[in-house]
Design an enzyme around this catalytic site. Structure first.
Site, short mmCIF file in Angstrom:
data_model
loop_
_atom_site.label_atom_id
_atom_site.label_comp_id
_atom_site.label_asym_id
_atom_site.label_seq_id
_atom_site.Cartn_x
_atom_site.Cartn_y
_atom_site.Cartn_z
N ASP A 11 3.24 4.69 1.30
CA ASP A 11 1.69 5.33 1.45
C ASP A 11 0.48 4.37 1.24
OD1 ASP A 11 3.82 6.96 2.94
OD2 ASP A 11 2.26 8.77 1.93
N ASP A 134 4.21 16.41 12.37
CA ASP A 134 3.77 17.00 11.25
C ASP A 134 3.18 17.98 11.79
OD1 ASP A 134 3.88 14.55 10.75
OD2 ASP A 134 2.30 13.91 10.59
#
Length: 246
Positions: A11, A134
């Site tokens: 990330d 998500d």
């Protein structure tokens, strides 16, 4: 069922490898200031794929950590394909990343807002477009998780049933970065209802979690993404890769 893929996650925030807690940008832990070195370590450990997210990009709606992504691509080459998400909101950006060597782009916010773009991209780039869903309490969250929509994860996934999406990456936000174990039941329920392969994300923190996902392989779960647990040693990559291949 055949082997399942373990996707270690990088990330990117401000050019470094970080992990967030439940998607909060101000709760970031830096794990490696060199994303390329981190990618090389995953490659040397025998990982087959790499999952990369441009976190700043997800919030900005356009690529922000492009230099770091290109540095990663220079290291991974053809040996370890990269799937990339975060801030990919238009066709030009999709085409750019695929031309630069990203194997698979992940479309998130845009999948909810402009499903036609996803379908067109799938036609133009067969097998190279994934959809990131998500969810918070089963409802889709977008814009870097800053807002929750009125649509369920399953309804959104169903929209792309015949589009040729390579995979649906399903993240349970409430479990992300908290090492509480993934929401295997919710993910398996989604996987069973659709024909598109599903990748588990969020909360994967132990070999037992990987085994729990592996046990649901027949629902259509094909891979698992893990970030924090791989960095802090809770998951030994060698052991994890064995579990996934068996």
């Amino acid at each position: 069922m055949g082997p399942m893929i373990l996707f270690p996650a990088i990330d990117l925030k401000d050019g470094a490898c970080v992990r967030l807690l439940k998607g909060e940008m101000d709760k970031a832990t830096v794990f490696n200031t060199s994303p390329a070195d981190q990618a090389r370590a995953f490659k040397d450990a025998g990982c087959e794929w790499l999952h990369v997210v441009d976190l700043n990009g997800a919030f900005a709606g356009k690529p922000v950590n492009a230099d770091a992504v290109e540095a990663i691509l220079a290291v991974t080459g053809a040996d370890m394909p990269v799937q990339l998400g975060g801030g990919i909101r238009d066709r030009a950006t999709i085409d750019m990343w695929l031309e630069k060597g990203v194997q698979r782009v992940i479309l998130g916010t845009v999948a909810l807002r402009h499903p036609e773009l996803v379908k067109d991209a799938c036609k133009a780039h067969p097998g190279r477009v994934a959809v990131g869903i998500d969810a918070r309490d089963g409802m889709v969250a977008v814009e870097g998780w800053a807002e929750t929509s009125e649509m369920t994860a399953i309804d959104l996934a169903m929209k792309f049933e015949d589009a040729g999406v390579a995979a649906i990456i399903y993240t349970d936000i409430d479990r992300d970065g908290v090492l509480s174990g993934p929401n295997v039941d919710a993910t398996a329920a989604l996987a069973e209802k659709i024909s598109t392969p599903v990748i588990v994300s969020g909360g994967v923190s132990s070999l037992d979690d990987l085994k729990a996902c592996k046990a649901k392989a027949d629902t259509g779960i094909v891979g698992v993404i893990s970030g924090r647990a791989v960095y802090d040693g809770r998951i030994d990559l060698g052991e994890a890769l064995k579990v996934m291949k068996d």
